[in-house]
Design an enzyme around this catalytic site. Sequence first.
Site, PDB file in Angstrom:
ATOM      1  N   VAL A  72      -3.563 -43.768  -2.828  1.00 15.20           N
ATOM      2  CA  VAL A  72      -5.105 -43.747  -2.742  1.00 15.20           C
ATOM      3  C   VAL A  72      -5.459 -44.998  -3.669  1.00 15.20           C
ATOM      4  O   VAL A  72      -5.620 -44.650  -4.967  1.00 15.20           O
ATOM      5  CB  VAL A  72      -5.754 -42.298  -3.083  1.00 15.20           C
ATOM      6  N   PRO A  73      -5.692 -46.059  -3.007  1.00 14.10           N
ATOM      7  CA  PRO A  73      -5.923 -47.192  -4.256  1.00 14.10           C
ATOM      8  C   PRO A  73      -7.079 -46.980  -4.821  1.00 14.10           C
ATOM      9  O   PRO A  73      -8.140 -48.024  -4.756  1.00 14.10           O
ATOM     10  CB  PRO A  73      -5.764 -48.219  -3.135  1.00 14.10           C
ATOM     11  N   CYS A  74      -7.451 -46.356  -5.979  1.00 14.60           N
ATOM     12  CA  CYS A  74      -8.743 -46.133  -6.476  1.00 14.60           C
ATOM     13  C   CYS A  74      -8.928 -47.305  -7.477  1.00 14.60           C
ATOM     14  O   CYS A  74     -10.316 -47.679  -7.714  1.00 14.60           O
ATOM     15  CB  CYS A  74      -8.565 -44.813  -7.398  1.00 14.60           C
ATOM     16  N   PHE A  75      -8.256 -48.233  -7.730  1.00 16.59           N
ATOM     17  CA  PHE A  75      -8.445 -49.371  -8.360  1.00 16.59           C
ATOM     18  C   PHE A  75      -9.206 -50.258  -7.621  1.00 16.59           C
ATOM     19  O   PHE A  75      -9.865 -51.422  -8.221  1.00 16.59           O
ATOM     20  CB  PHE A  75      -7.019 -50.175  -8.744  1.00 16.59           C
TER      21      PHE A  75
END
Length: 211
Positions: free
Chosen positions: A159-162
Amino acid sequence: METREEALAYGLSFPGTYQEAPFHDRNWQLVRFKGNKKAFLWTYVKDGHVCLNVKVDPEKAFFWRNVYKAVIPGYHQNKEHWNTIILDGSIPDGDVKMMIAESYDLISDSPAKRIYEAVKKIPYGKVATYGQIAALAGDEKMARAVGNALHKNPDPENVPCFRVVNSKGELAGEFAFGGSGAQAKLLRAEGIVVKDGRVDLERFQWRGDKA
């Protein structure tokens, strides 16, 4: 975490949950999600230890089993989709809670689950705003909830929250996964220009299907 009471209390801390003892055997105490009445936490005593059965993504089932000897295939349940956690004191509370939370997310239609699925859609080399993710998750008014969910992201590798920034393109002051500077480093690795803690949304914002 070594007691049934602790496990049940944590399970009941999630929205829309309730406790039930559906069998004639009081040894089995379950926590269900009201929306669909599905159980995500089964508690019982076996061989002198409190045990928990939790739903698991088949791709992660063996991960937990390999990390902890006290995590085994689900007792009396589908071995591919359920794990049993033996509360013998060998598993840190944080990981027990993470497994329970993952189980809840799998069976419920929780806002956090919708948020994570929305974030997964952001393509490589693009960013999206908190408000944009909130709208994709079904409620454009829950931008703050997006921030809270991403701060607790249980699976930052997938989950690429960045890739999520605020409405001005600004990065998080203290990125939860890696600390200050980590978010900028991850974005730059994908070719996204970060200047003075900000991304140019005109250039790098994901536009959905039009991106």
